[in-house]
Design an enzyme around this catalytic site. Sequence first.
Site, PDB file in Angstrom:
ATOM      1  N   THR A 177       0.818  -1.218   0.000  1.00 14.26           N
ATOM      2  CA  THR A 177       0.000   0.000   0.000  1.00 14.26           C
ATOM      3  C   THR A 177       0.851   1.268   0.000  1.00 14.26           C
ATOM      4  OG1 THR A 177      -1.735  -1.163   1.187  1.00 14.26           O
ATOM      5  CG2 THR A 177      -1.775   1.238   1.298  1.00 14.26           C
ATOM      6  N   GLY A 230       2.661  -2.935   8.270  1.00 11.96           N
ATOM      7  CA  GLY A 230       2.764  -3.522   9.608  1.00 11.96           C
ATOM      8  C   GLY A 230       4.148  -4.091   9.874  1.00 11.96           C
ATOM      9  N   GLU A 232      -7.287  -5.646   3.109  1.00 11.09           N
ATOM     10  CA  GLU A 232      -7.364  -6.797   2.184  1.00 11.09           C
ATOM     11  C   GLU A 232      -8.583  -6.688   1.266  1.00 11.09           C
ATOM     12  OE1 GLU A 232      -4.695  -8.330   2.270  1.00 11.09           O
ATOM     13  OE2 GLU A 232      -4.084  -7.541   4.210  1.00 11.09           O
TER      14      GLU A 232
END
Lengths: 446, 446
Positions: free
Chosen positions: B135, B174, B426
């Site tokens: 992303t 993350g 997702e």
Amino acid sequence: MPTPLDAIRAGTTIDPHKIGNLLFDPGYREARIRIASILGNDRVFDKSLRPHLNHRQLLHLSLRIFKRLLELRDAHGWSDLEFTLACRLQGETLPTSLHDAAFVQVIASQGTKEQQAYWLPRCKRYEVVGCYAQTELAHGSNVRELETAARFDVTSGEFVISSPRLESTKWWIGGLGVMANHTVVQAVLYLPLPGNPLEYKSYGPHLFIVPVRSLETHEPLPGITVGDIGPKAYGGFGTVDNGYVQFREVRIPRENMLMRHAQVMLTGEYVRPAHDKLSYGSMVALRAGIPVNLGWSLARAVTIALRYCIHRRQFAVTPDGPEQPVITYAGVKHRLYPLLALSYAYIIAGRELWAMYQKMLEEVQRGNLESLAEMHSLSVALKVGSSTDCVRGLEEARKCMGGHGYSHMSGIGPLFANATASQTYEGLSRTPSHHNPSLPRPTILT
Amino acid sequence: MPTPLDAIRAGTTIDPHKIGNLLFDPGYREARIRIASILGNDRVFDKSLRPHLNHRQLLHLSLRIFKRLLELRDAHGWSDLEFTLACRLQGETLPTSLHDAAFVQVIASQGTKEQQAYWLPRCKRYEVVGCYAQTELAHGSNVRELETAARFDVTSGEFVISSPRLESTKWWIGGLGVMANHTVVQAVLYLPLPGNPLEYKSYGPHLFIVPVRSLETHEPLPGITVGDIGPKAYGGFGTVDNGYVQFREVRIPRENMLMRHAQVMLTGEYVRPAHDKLSYGSMVALRAGIPVNLGWSLARAVTIALRYCIHRRQFAVTPDGPEQPVITYAGVKHRLYPLLALSYAYIIAGRELWAMYQKMLEEVQRGNLESLAEMHSLSVALKVGSSTDCVRGLEEARKCMGGHGYSHMSGIGPLFANATASQTYEGLSRTPSHHNPSLPRPTILT
């Protein structure tokens, strides 16, 4: 270069100033600009630091914020209205919010002239800082079953406040966790039976002012166990010190019972209020303020989401064509536009409700209870409607922003965190109708 | 004295052990009890402290938790399965979760045998700690428009990784905020035109392993700007360091492109993958795990709410009668029981989905892509269904607990805070169908 937002703004036929006249009282916007520019120069109001603080740090900050607001009030000679505006502009619910909205209000409406003369100036100076202790661990909705006891000792002319068991602990009390030195306590009044002073009779819940912390040291007073109940879900109301308190035979003078309506004489004799709903008026206050606040909360979220979705582009509609602003997608605009309309609806209806409440309050003070029933129904209906719709709308607006909505920095998370509490405070949004439909529904919303 | 819960449990005709056999793999419960008793003796796993920590403190804690888990793994000789179980039992999403679930997975499925032999042992030792950077600030759903570039320099035989503009910054990654020293980067591959080495042609997104922090000092490497994006909404994933990274002409060896399928030769020649969907398999992994996790999340919330509502009494149905357990109210039980059923449904369906995914993965590795389409549809449908239903169910369960549900300590808030992110990660739960219905809907869920 004009931004996409500039382009859209240039194309509108709506006069924003006229909309403003609908939403704000005269002079409000000018005052807001003036006060915001004062707060903007002060580092304690810097909102960028807050997301990084834990509950304890947030409580420290909000006390510092409030102290600074008082200094600014005095320095700039703010009116009450301007001070309220400044409190709102800094953006967090302050530990003192229930001092004004509940403690002071309840003394003003339930206290005698003498009680008001004694307490209100001290409240105004924040020498006495108070809160309102109704909910207990085991009882919230069912006020009639509250257990905290206020037994009148005829010998000394004092009330003895006590928490009979763990479950009677006052809980959730905003402002009590670290800040308040006094609280109004809703406790069951027990008076000795005439002719048998060892037996007591219950007269149901009444209101008492109880000191909880020393005015000198701020330490808990003898017989008082008091503290903060800890963080709330989603980090909601992180700047508020919801607290608990237990009473072990705490003695307060007879004059600390709020006696505008019901009274207890030195002899232990009970004088009934002229009308048993006379004490009701001020309890609607907290609920009557909910719809307009939730409407504004939703308005802020929808404004954030709309601006984002006008700037954000994702996916082209033709091969190699430019990506389209997300707001042009049906699945986005058909969710956001109705939410924008909804926020207007609740702001306008909420302002009307608040005006009606103010009018009713004056009438009730004069003994006219005619509009009480309508006010009750309206405030309940609008509270349930606005909390259900606006909380759903806040999450929806956040999700319209895709992944970025999930950042704390999108600003919508904190709005939801506070707003969703409205579904369970000041009366549950769903009345727990019992499995036996022939029985009357408990009136938990009163 | 038996509690209300004991009484209800004594009255059931259901064998909990049989239910357990349905929900857990053989041996799971025994292992859980054994491992939980080990973790229970260790103060670092004490869950009571966590609600009082801010984001930075939570990141420190979660790194300490992970370090301790590794020590315990070695001390007790835990298997991979036991270690995974321990990671789950401590209750927080760890910064390392995407090291295993994404970084290691993508190398295992997209890397050549040589790449796996080089990287996987280093990953296993946590010498290399990685994350997965797809992303970007301006592009999430529309993967084809990602902007991070990987230009091949034929002269040096290196790729040059760069972020063309602010909006190309990798965002939300993350494990990248404070922890990772490597990341797999999804970047657009640019190769020189044959015969005209100054002109480049785009080959679309490919995967590259890029070191971001020094293995010695953990400081950002030259050309790398990296950091944490800050707190998420509702305090969600507070123990995870979602991060950002920008690349300024960062050079990596040709061997750092994951080349199991597509390849770039030393000459700059591009070798197409045998099948353009070969790289798809592992991307379903994160989505295929969502339904079972959300099902368990809802199950925990409903269990909390049911136990509370069995104990909690409020309102009598006859004057002076005893107050009734809240669970006996139609408005409570008719909300909670369907949610209990829903959690079973998603746990069972989610376990089935995960088993199908494992089977498909094996088939894909053998070149059999037959079940890919069905797996795609199923995982998308169950992801959307489970995230919508379970997130709604979590708030509903919380509200069934009235005011006390709003305490962070009710335990449901943190479950919602994490779960609601599943509605936008997702793949968005709602496809943004464009305003022009004649155009094909963008397939953002692939």
